[in-house]
Design a protein around this motif. Structure first.
Motif, PDB file in Angstrom:
ATOM      1  N   GLU A 359      17.850  27.556  44.416  1.00 38.34           N
ATOM      2  CA  GLU A 359      19.108  28.048  43.335  1.00 38.34           C
ATOM      3  C   GLU A 359      20.440  27.637  42.649  1.00 38.34           C
ATOM      4  OE1 GLU A 359      17.643  31.540  43.858  1.00 38.34           O
ATOM      5  OE2 GLU A 359      15.981  30.929  45.213  1.00 38.34           O
ATOM      6  N   TYR A 360      20.121  26.215  43.124  1.00 38.64           N
ATOM      7  CA  TYR A 360      21.237  25.557  42.686  1.00 38.64           C
ATOM      8  C   TYR A 360      21.063  25.642  40.993  1.00 38.64           C
ATOM      9  CZ  TYR A 360      24.657  22.231  41.059  1.00 38.64           C
ATOM     10  OH  TYR A 360      25.368  21.322  40.214  1.00 38.64           O
ATOM     11  N   VAL A 361      22.092  26.081  40.199  1.00 42.73           N
ATOM     12  CA  VAL A 361      21.567  25.933  38.611  1.00 42.73           C
ATOM     13  C   VAL A 361      22.334  24.818  38.080  1.00 42.73           C
ATOM     14  CG1 VAL A 361      22.510  27.144  36.517  1.00 42.73           C
ATOM     15  CG2 VAL A 361      21.983  28.567  38.667  1.00 42.73           C
ATOM     16  N   VAL A 362      21.934  23.945  37.634  1.00 44.62           N
ATOM     17  CA  VAL A 362      22.308  22.552  37.582  1.00 44.62           C
ATOM     18  C   VAL A 362      22.823  23.248  36.443  1.00 44.62           C
ATOM     19  CG1 VAL A 362      21.298  20.524  36.441  1.00 44.62           C
ATOM     20  CG2 VAL A 362      20.053  21.752  37.263  1.00 44.62           C
ATOM     21  N   ARG A 363      23.718  22.260  36.673  1.00 44.02           N
ATOM     22  CA  ARG A 363      25.021  22.099  35.434  1.00 44.02           C
ATOM     23  C   ARG A 363      25.286  20.508  34.239  1.00 44.02           C
ATOM     24  NH1 ARG A 363      29.827  22.190  39.899  1.00 44.02           N
ATOM     25  NH2 ARG A 363      29.247  24.413  40.895  1.00 44.02           N
ATOM     26  N   ASP A 364      25.754  20.834  33.130  1.00 43.62           N
ATOM     27  CA  ASP A 364      25.456  19.674  32.058  1.00 43.62           C
ATOM     28  C   ASP A 364      26.676  18.606  32.792  1.00 43.62           C
ATOM     29  OD1 ASP A 364      24.682  19.099  29.821  1.00 43.62           O
ATOM     30  OD2 ASP A 364      27.251  19.111  29.499  1.00 43.62           O
ATOM     31  N   GLY A 365      25.870  17.639  32.586  1.00 42.90           N
ATOM     32  CA  GLY A 365      26.686  16.508  33.308  1.00 42.90           C
ATOM     33  C   GLY A 365      26.208  16.051  34.451  1.00 42.90           C
ATOM     34  N   ASP A 366      25.598  17.230  35.376  1.00 47.06           N
ATOM     35  CA  ASP A 366      24.836  16.096  36.906  1.00 47.06           C
ATOM     36  C   ASP A 366      24.452  15.401  36.463  1.00 47.06           C
ATOM     37  OD1 ASP A 366      26.023  18.519  38.727  1.00 47.06           O
ATOM     38  OD2 ASP A 366      24.763  19.967  38.118  1.00 47.06           O
TER      39      ASP A 366
END
Length: 374
Positions: A359-366
């Motif tokens: 369910e994790y929504v990827v963040r910019d810069g991960d």
């Protein structure tokens, strides 16, 4: 995933010159209309200081940045929607792009022909936007005919779908008739889905590119925008879009310089710290709602492109479909963390190394490492 961006504008505004600088694969450029008939295509790397940091820390065998595909589309003229200047052919090329970069001439030079024999950014933008709207009106009329025929079908689902389509078209038509973009019309999610197959040109995100001469660029970099730039940025703001300022001639010359010190000296002549072209690629990214995550290690450091809101399995699928199908978990930390702590071991010690699920929504810069099973 690569971004597809079509470069459009009137003839002789500097589209091909800017494209040549972007792709370092020179397009034909000349001082006469319709020099570009078949679209040129170039793949451009997206500069990203975060990837530079990862490369510096991991010393990988190779570094792979995200990429942007730019398409240099021939100049449009008034009447293009009716076939003027091979307009129908050019409009079909625009339909195939994901975002539109409209180049506007923002410099005075009597030695370079202007198709209207005057430098008037407001008029130039109006011509392009009206022609794109008129082309969409033709598309709308054909789609409405299909929807109206569907209303005669007895099956309720088809009738319901046709009603939704007609509702959306009814909202869009007045805007197009006034030379406005379809994207400016508020639609429900169902209505957007109903007209998706229309592939309206003016539904695409659009940004403006102010092509200036060296004096205009020098003034802009010192904080003073000429009147032409102000006209374009005002229009972009009204459309909730962006305007990027570029000196196409300068950037084309800069692209031909390999020596880093010579490049830096050349940039400093105009008061710049980096090429203005990176601003164009990043603006296009923002307009399309794209985000970047990274993978890093001794073998490879790489930037990957996803859409805002994508979950971890979706991001894994960008690397390989098997990663998405068999996704178990993702080990994650941020670029800010690796820049601060300089190693994964120290990130773990600081408690910044995370394990995320489906369910994790990827963040910019991960920065991500995927575990999967197939």
């Amino acid at each position: 995933m690569s971004l597809n961006c079509g470069i459009v504008g009137l003839p002789n505004v500097g589209k091909s010159t800017i494209f040549s600088a972007l792709s370092a694969a020179p397009a034909e450029a000349a001082n006469y209309p319709f020099c570009t008939i078949n679209p040129n295509t170039g793949i451009v790397n997206v500069s990203d200081s975060r990837l530079d940091t990862l490369t510096e820390i991991f010393h990988p065998q190779r570094t792979i940045p995200a990429s942007v595909e730019f398409v240099d589309i021939a100049g449009l003229v008034k009447g293009a929607s009716k076939g003027e200047g091979l307009g129908n052919q050019f409009l079909s090329h625009i339909r195939e792009t994901g975002v539109i970069a409209q180049v506007v001439r923002c410099f005075d030079d009597p030695g370079i022909i202007h198709v209207a024999n005057k430098i008037d950014p407001a008029s130039d933008m109006e011509i392009i936007n009206i022609e794109l709207a008129l082309a969409d009106l033709d598309t709308l009329a054909k789609r409405r005919e299909r929807a109206e025929r569907s209303l005669k079908v007895q099956a309720k689902p088809e009738q319901k779908a046709a009603e939704t389509t007609l509702s959306a078209l009814h909202k869009i038509e007045p805007a197009l008739e006034n030379g406005k973009a379809a994207r400016s019309v508020p639609l429900t999610d169902d209505e957007k889905a109903a007209v998706y197959d229309c592939h309206f040109i003016t539904m695409k995100p659009q940004l403006y590119v102010c092509n200036v001469d060296e004096e205009g660029m020098r003034s802009f970099s010192s904080g003073v925008a000429n009147a032409h730039i102000q006209t374009v940025t005002k229009r972009a703001k009204e459309e909730v879009s962006e305007a990027v300022v570029i000196c196409g001639k300068f950037e084309a010359e800069l692209a031909g310089i390999d020596d880093p010190e010579e490049r830096q000296a050349f940039l400093e002549e105009l008061g710049l710290t980096e090429s203005s072209l990176s601003a164009l690629t990043h603006a296009a990214y923002r307009l399309l709602g794209l985000r970047t995550f990274f993978t890093a290690g001794a073998d490879e450091c790489r930037a990957w492109t996803i859409h805002a809101g994508d979950t971890a399995p979706k991001a894994a699928g960008v690397i390989h479909t098997d990663f998405e199908k068999g996704f178990i978990k993702a080990e994650v930390y941020s670029c800010e963390d690796i820049e601060r702590y300089r190693s994964e071991a120290k990130i773990k010690e600081a408690g910044k190394y995370r394990v995320e699920g489906k369910e994790y929504v990827v963040r910019d810069g991960d920065v991500m490492f995927f575990k999967f099973n197939v």
